[in-house]
Design a protein around this motif. Structure first.
Motif, PDB file in Angstrom:
ATOM      1  N   SER A 180     -10.180   2.951  -3.014  1.00 13.78           N
ATOM      2  CA  SER A 180     -10.298   3.671  -1.795  1.00 13.78           C
ATOM      3  C   SER A 180      -9.662   2.859  -0.652  1.00 13.78           C
ATOM      4  N   GLY A 181      -8.651   3.606   0.066  1.00 10.95           N
ATOM      5  CA  GLY A 181      -8.041   2.925   1.037  1.00 10.95           C
ATOM      6  C   GLY A 181      -8.776   1.973   2.080  1.00 10.95           C
ATOM      7  N   ALA A 182      -9.984   2.449   2.381  1.00  9.90           N
ATOM      8  CA  ALA A 182     -10.871   2.052   3.291  1.00  9.90           C
ATOM      9  C   ALA A 182     -11.375   0.888   2.923  1.00  9.90           C
ATOM     10  N   GLN A 201       3.799  18.790  14.422  1.00  8.10           N
ATOM     11  CA  GLN A 201       3.012  17.722  13.401  1.00  8.10           C
ATOM     12  C   GLN A 201       3.928  17.749  12.264  1.00  8.10           C
ATOM     13  N   GLU A 202       3.244  16.857  11.617  1.00  8.84           N
ATOM     14  CA  GLU A 202       4.180  16.451  10.158  1.00  8.84           C
ATOM     15  C   GLU A 202       3.517  17.530   9.175  1.00  8.84           C
ATOM     16  N   LEU A 203       4.262  18.625   8.600  1.00  6.56           N
ATOM     17  CA  LEU A 203       3.588  19.633   7.828  1.00  6.56           C
ATOM     18  C   LEU A 203       3.230  19.096   6.524  1.00  6.56           C
ATOM     19  N   GLU A 212       6.378   2.395   6.932  1.00  8.78           N
ATOM     20  CA  GLU A 212       7.015   3.483   6.699  1.00  8.78           C
ATOM     21  C   GLU A 212       6.143   4.725   6.974  1.00  8.78           C
ATOM     22  N   LEU A 213       6.560   5.601   7.961  1.00  6.34           N
ATOM     23  CA  LEU A 213       5.190   6.680   8.078  1.00  6.34           C
ATOM     24  C   LEU A 213       6.077   7.865   7.999  1.00  6.34           C
ATOM     25  N   GLY A 214       5.303   9.137   8.687  1.00  9.17           N
ATOM     26  CA  GLY A 214       5.675  10.454   8.412  1.00  9.17           C
ATOM     27  C   GLY A 214       6.729  11.032   9.593  1.00  9.17           C
ATOM     28  N   SER A 215       6.983  12.038   9.335  1.00  9.41           N
ATOM     29  CA  SER A 215       7.917  12.805  10.217  1.00  9.41           C
ATOM     30  C   SER A 215       7.874  14.362  10.289  1.00  9.41           C
ATOM     31  N   VAL A 242       7.474  15.540   1.288  1.00 11.56           N
ATOM     32  CA  VAL A 242       8.348  14.372   1.214  1.00 11.56           C
ATOM     33  C   VAL A 242       8.425  14.196   2.695  1.00 11.56           C
ATOM     34  N   CYS A 243       8.594  12.564   3.034  1.00  8.84           N
ATOM     35  CA  CYS A 243       8.338  12.199   4.329  1.00  8.84           C
ATOM     36  C   CYS A 243       9.737  12.836   5.153  1.00  8.84           C
ATOM     37  N   ILE A 244      10.835  12.776   4.607  1.00  8.12           N
ATOM     38  CA  ILE A 244      12.079  13.392   5.087  1.00  8.12           C
ATOM     39  C   ILE A 244      12.382  14.757   4.867  1.00  8.12           C
ATOM     40  N   THR A 270       2.995  -4.334   3.255  1.00  7.63           N
ATOM     41  CA  THR A 270       4.143  -3.263   3.486  1.00  7.63           C
ATOM     42  C   THR A 270       3.189  -2.126   3.244  1.00  7.63           C
ATOM     43  N   PHE A 271       3.533  -1.172   4.002  1.00  9.06           N
ATOM     44  CA  PHE A 271       2.770   0.289   3.843  1.00  9.06           C
ATOM     45  C   PHE A 271       3.913   1.154   4.025  1.00  9.06           C
ATOM     46  N   THR A 272       3.489   2.315   3.348  1.00 13.36           N
ATOM     47  CA  THR A 272       4.004   3.712   3.457  1.00 13.36           C
ATOM     48  C   THR A 272       3.094   4.590   3.375  1.00 13.36           C
ATOM     49  N   GLY A 273       2.896   5.412   4.327  1.00 16.71           N
ATOM     50  CA  GLY A 273       1.840   6.540   4.258  1.00 16.71           C
ATOM     51  C   GLY A 273       1.884   7.259   5.805  1.00 16.71           C
ATOM     52  N   SER A 274       0.680   7.544   6.069  1.00 12.72           N
ATOM     53  CA  SER A 274       0.463   8.565   7.274  1.00 12.72           C
ATOM     54  C   SER A 274       0.763   7.839   8.410  1.00 12.72           C
ATOM     55  N   PRO A 275       1.088   8.086   9.531  1.00 14.09           N
ATOM     56  CA  PRO A 275       1.030   7.598  10.813  1.00 14.09           C
ATOM     57  C   PRO A 275      -0.111   7.028  11.204  1.00 14.09           C
ATOM     58  N   LEU A 304      -0.841  -4.747  -5.335  1.00 17.92           N
ATOM     59  CA  LEU A 304      -0.463  -3.344  -4.867  1.00 17.92           C
ATOM     60  C   LEU A 304      -1.639  -2.512  -5.052  1.00 17.92           C
ATOM     61  N   LYS A 305      -1.836  -1.583  -4.035  1.00 12.05           N
ATOM     62  CA  LYS A 305      -2.754  -0.781  -4.047  1.00 12.05           C
ATOM     63  C   LYS A 305      -1.947   0.616  -3.951  1.00 12.05           C
ATOM     64  N   PRO A 306      -2.198   1.469  -5.066  1.00 11.33           N
ATOM     65  CA  PRO A 306      -1.479   2.766  -4.926  1.00 11.33           C
ATOM     66  C   PRO A 306      -2.417   3.782  -4.365  1.00 11.33           C
ATOM     67  N   ALA A 307      -1.838   4.768  -4.154  1.00 16.26           N
ATOM     68  CA  ALA A 307      -2.615   5.973  -3.414  1.00 16.26           C
ATOM     69  C   ALA A 307      -3.628   6.363  -4.361  1.00 16.26           C
ATOM     70  N   SER A 308      -5.068   6.864  -4.313  1.00 12.51           N
ATOM     71  CA  SER A 308      -5.837   7.037  -5.226  1.00 12.51           C
ATOM     72  C   SER A 308      -5.517   8.178  -6.352  1.00 12.51           C
ATOM     73  N   GLN A 309      -4.794   9.168  -5.643  1.00  5.28           N
ATOM     74  CA  GLN A 309      -4.212  10.267  -6.548  1.00  5.28           C
ATOM     75  C   GLN A 309      -3.053   9.869  -7.561  1.00  5.28           C
ATOM     76  N   ILE A 368       0.901  -1.126  -0.028  1.00  2.00           N
ATOM     77  CA  ILE A 368      -0.237  -0.072  -0.042  1.00  2.00           C
ATOM     78  C   ILE A 368       1.068   1.180   0.077  1.00  2.00           C
ATOM     79  N   THR A 369       0.726   2.078  -0.991  1.00  2.00           N
ATOM     80  CA  THR A 369       1.652   3.163  -1.221  1.00  2.00           C
ATOM     81  C   THR A 369       1.080   4.329  -1.283  1.00  2.00           C
ATOM     82  N   PRO A 370       1.652   5.583  -1.000  1.00  2.00           N
ATOM     83  CA  PRO A 370       1.424   7.072  -0.632  1.00  2.00           C
ATOM     84  C   PRO A 370       1.507   7.759  -2.181  1.00  2.00           C
TER      85      PRO A 370
HETATM   86  P1  NAP Z   1      -2.106   7.965   3.603  1.00  2.00           P
HETATM   87  O1  NAP Z   1      -3.188   9.112   3.452  1.00  2.00           O
HETATM   88  O2  NAP Z   1      -1.678   7.425   4.899  1.00  2.00           O
HETATM   89  O3  NAP Z   1      -2.422   7.039   2.307  1.00  2.00           O
HETATM   90  C1  NAP Z   1      -1.558   5.940   1.956  1.00  2.00           C
HETATM   91  C2  NAP Z   1      -2.120   4.931   1.365  1.00  2.00           C
HETATM   92  O4  NAP Z   1      -2.596   4.230   2.443  1.00  2.00           O
HETATM   93  C3  NAP Z   1      -2.764   5.158   0.378  1.00  2.00           C
HETATM   94  O5  NAP Z   1      -2.629   4.231  -0.672  1.00  2.00           O
HETATM   95  C4  NAP Z   1      -4.226   5.074   0.856  1.00  2.00           C
HETATM   96  O6  NAP Z   1      -5.152   5.029   0.007  1.00  2.00           O
HETATM   97  C5  NAP Z   1      -3.939   4.127   1.842  1.00  2.00           C
HETATM   98  N1  NAP Z   1      -5.253   3.996   2.826  1.00  2.00           N
HETATM   99  C6  NAP Z   1      -5.669   5.035   3.388  1.00  2.00           C
HETATM  100  N2  NAP Z   1      -6.822   4.659   4.053  1.00  2.00           N
HETATM  101  C7  NAP Z   1      -6.299   3.148   4.348  1.00  2.00           C
HETATM  102  C8  NAP Z   1      -6.937   2.131   5.284  1.00  2.00           C
HETATM  103  N3  NAP Z   1      -7.910   2.273   6.015  1.00  2.00           N
HETATM  104  N4  NAP Z   1      -6.607   1.158   5.198  1.00  2.00           N
HETATM  105  C9  NAP Z   1      -5.323   0.688   4.253  1.00  2.00           C
HETATM  106  N5  NAP Z   1      -5.001   1.706   3.410  1.00  2.00           N
HETATM  107  C10 NAP Z   1      -5.373   3.011   3.336  1.00  2.00           C
HETATM  108  O7  NAP Z   1      -0.843   8.884   3.074  1.00  2.00           O
HETATM  109  P2  NAP Z   1      -0.505   9.724   1.807  1.00  2.00           P
HETATM  110  O8  NAP Z   1      -1.184  11.154   2.071  1.00  2.00           O
HETATM  111  O9  NAP Z   1      -0.641   9.089   0.541  1.00  2.00           O
HETATM  112  O10 NAP Z   1       1.000  10.057   1.822  1.00  2.00           O
HETATM  113  C11 NAP Z   1       1.592  10.937   2.769  1.00  2.00           C
HETATM  114  C12 NAP Z   1       1.967  10.204   4.087  1.00  2.00           C
HETATM  115  O11 NAP Z   1       3.223   9.191   3.730  1.00  2.00           O
HETATM  116  C13 NAP Z   1       2.927  11.210   5.067  1.00  2.00           C
HETATM  117  O12 NAP Z   1       2.687  11.255   6.465  1.00  2.00           O
HETATM  118  C14 NAP Z   1       4.424  10.816   4.555  1.00  2.00           C
HETATM  119  O13 NAP Z   1       5.237  11.273   5.630  1.00  2.00           O
HETATM  120  C15 NAP Z   1       4.323   9.296   4.453  1.00  2.00           C
HETATM  121  N6  NAP Z   1       5.231   8.855   3.892  1.00  2.00           N
HETATM  122  C16 NAP Z   1       6.383   8.024   4.301  1.00  2.00           C
HETATM  123  C17 NAP Z   1       7.416   7.642   3.585  1.00  2.00           C
HETATM  124  C18 NAP Z   1       8.479   6.850   4.398  1.00  2.00           C
HETATM  125  O14 NAP Z   1       9.307   6.207   3.776  1.00  2.00           O
HETATM  126  N7  NAP Z   1       8.347   6.943   5.588  1.00  2.00           N
HETATM  127  C19 NAP Z   1       7.554   7.900   2.265  1.00  2.00           C
HETATM  128  C20 NAP Z   1       6.528   8.859   1.876  1.00  2.00           C
HETATM  129  C21 NAP Z   1       5.435   9.099   2.220  1.00  2.00           C
HETATM  130  P3  NAP Z   1      -6.152   6.311  -0.680  1.00  2.00           P
HETATM  131  O15 NAP Z   1      -5.226   7.039  -1.405  1.00  2.00           O
HETATM  132  O16 NAP Z   1      -7.230   5.415  -1.409  1.00  2.00           O
HETATM  133  O17 NAP Z   1      -6.452   7.107   0.631  1.00  2.00           O
END
Ligand code: NAP
Length: 475
Positions: A206-208, A374-376, A247-250, A280-282, A224-229, A173-178, A147-149
């Protein structure tokens, strides 16, 4: 134009579609499947069925497929970069560099495919262990739900699909909706490169719904998930005994000691703070500067930031473009307002320029303000004055996040002290926290996640360690 689901090596009609809008122009780019649970289950089923096939493919063949993907992608670099620039509004210069990195990531994955190995264990080190040979092997784990951002739609997909294929797994693979188009593009390249049908499946929606099904399905061995905390935490709570990498935010920070050469580091800091609109997460969010050089650093940094060109992501000259959505832009504006109305100073930016948030520099922000703690994830940076490196280290560590941190200093002892004391996944000495090349171990502590990416490390996470003990006789 309409895209379909990529399942079992075929394009499959979905029950429902959504319009994908370009963040910069607001125009509809393409219709994308909004998959439901059954469609996601169908992809998981195919991936599960293909596990047996995939684990019998020898390492040199898996490596060859990954090498061909790298070559195909390098050949279509411009086209790939345009996809990223359009769907994510990433300025072309950064989109091109993302594609170049993605090529590297697949090359590293190809190399790693050939290096997966175990070790021999001297069992006779324990009484009763005599007369036996023991060794470990690393086996593929099975179906990997990736699951990717949105912010690195090609390279962060590569950081999951590359090691998964290298290790002999199958993928849903489920990429971000955008950012679905980057994922579908890569799936086509894998098909062309000879990956057996059904090993890599792409399901948009949708992620949900899609993400949730992947996390709950028993046939998926690892997520394996990269996205928001927030999403990462909820997903881990639901994943049961599945292996989970997060792999979450910062709110990444940099310390600048009194002996740093300001003129040399300002351009690099500006890039670290504003590349990809700070999404960018960093991304460099917090800068702690020693009081002796604080004034001149702030002056030079703000001036350089104000000169960045805000514009169309498809134009090579643009440094900054639209954030991923108007909602995200408004969130960032609200946080800037919270800071300025509570005594912080907005030195430059803080407002929209043709609908896009201008690069923003804030001083005098309190640690409790959202822009600090917070993460800006926006083109906004805060700069604070410190009286010592000790004070700065304490401020960096006060964060709930811990992905990477940086320090500029010419004092070896100070550098090593920072390396020891900064509570993060990676410390960059004489560089910004934004530094990353794709084979280095990468991941965070605290709310920045668990597990590591970087090909070798991701392969470890995506394999199961098995022990074999051979009794030489006397049984
Ligand atoms: P996000 O809103 O958490 O979404 C990430 C992925 O999760 C998307 O594919 C999203 O799908 C999916 N998702 C949403 N709700 C879900 C649920 N309930 N169950 C399973 N999957 C779900 O993050 P984002 O806005 O795309 O990306 C920004 C975040 O990623 C920031 O916090 C950033 O720091 C973090 N990030 C971390 C790293 C790292 O390596 N540490 C790298 C890049 C980004 P939808 O798009 O359909 O909602």
């Amino acid at each position: 134009m309409r895209k379909q689901l990529w399942i079992g090596g075929q394009w499959r009609e979905a029950k429902a579609y959504t319009e994908l809008k370009a963040p910069y122009r607001g125009n509809n780019i393409v219709e994308v499947p909004a998959a439901n649970e059954e469609e996601t289950a169908a992809a998981i089923e195919v991936a599960h069925r293909m596990c047996g096939v995939m684990r019998r493919i020898p390492a040199h063949e898996r490596a060859a497929i990954l090498e061909r993907v790298a070559l195909l992608l390098a050949d279509r670099k411009e086209e790939a970069a345009r996809i990223i620039a359009e769907e994510a509004a990433k300025p072309m210069k950064y989109a091109l560099s993302e594609v170049e990195r993605t090529v590297q990531t697949y090359k590293f994955a190809a190399e790693e495919a050939k290096r997966i190995s175990g070790e021999t264990i001297p069992l006779d080190a324990a009484p009763g262990g005599e007369g036996r040979i023991a060794y470990t092997v690393r086996e593929p784990i099975g179906v990997i739900g990736a699951i990717t951002p949105f912010n690195f739609p090609m390279n962060l997909v590569a950081h999951k699909v590359g090691p998964a294929i290298a290790a002999g797994n199958t993928v849903v693979l489920k990429p971000a909706s955008q950012t679905p188009m980057s994922a579908y593009f890569i799936a086509e390249l894998f098909h062309e490169a000879g990956l057996p049908s059904g090993v890599l499946n792409v399901v948009t929606g949708s992620g949900a719904i899609v993400g949730n099904k992947i996390v709950l399905d028993e046939r998926v061995a690892m997520v394996t998930f990269t996205g928001s905390p927030e999403v990462g935490k909820s997903l881990r709570a639901k994943a049961g005994l599945k292996r989970v990498t997060l792999e979450l935010g910062s709110n990444a920070a940099l310390i600048i000691d009194q002996d740093a050469d300001i003129e040399r580091i300002v351009p690099r800091c500006v890039m670290g703070a504003f590349a990809n609109q700070g999404q960018v997460c960093i991304s460099l969010q917090r800068i702690y500067v020693h009081e002796h050089i604080y004034e001149s650093f702030v002056e030079q940094f703000a001036e350089a930031a104000s000169k960045l060109k805000v514009g169309d992501p498809l134009e090579m000259e643009s440094d900054i473009s639209a954030m991923i959505s108007p909602a995200e832009t408004n969130r960032a504006l609200a946080w800037i307002l919270e800071a300025s109305s509570n005594g912080a100073t907005v030195l430059t930016g803080g407002e929209l320029q043709n609908g896009m948030l201008a690069p923003t520099v804030i001083t005098g922000a309190d640690p409790g303000m959202k822009v600090s703690c917070q993460e800006l994830f926006a083109p906004v940076v805060i700069i604070s004055k410190v009286t010592s490196v000790n004070e700065a280290i304490a401020l960096v560590n006060a964060s709930k996040f811990g992905l990477q941190a940086g320090i500029y200093t010419n004092d070896l002892g100070t550098a090593l002290q920072a390396a020891d004391e900064l509570h993060v996944g990676g410390v960059m000495i004489n560089d910004i926290p934004t530094f990353r090349v794709d084979h280095m171990p990468y991941g965070g502590v605290k709310e920045s996640g668990t597990g590591r990416e970087g090909l070798k490390y991701a392969v470890e996470e995506m394999t199961e360690l098995k022990l074999v003990v051979i009794n030489r006789g006397n049984y």
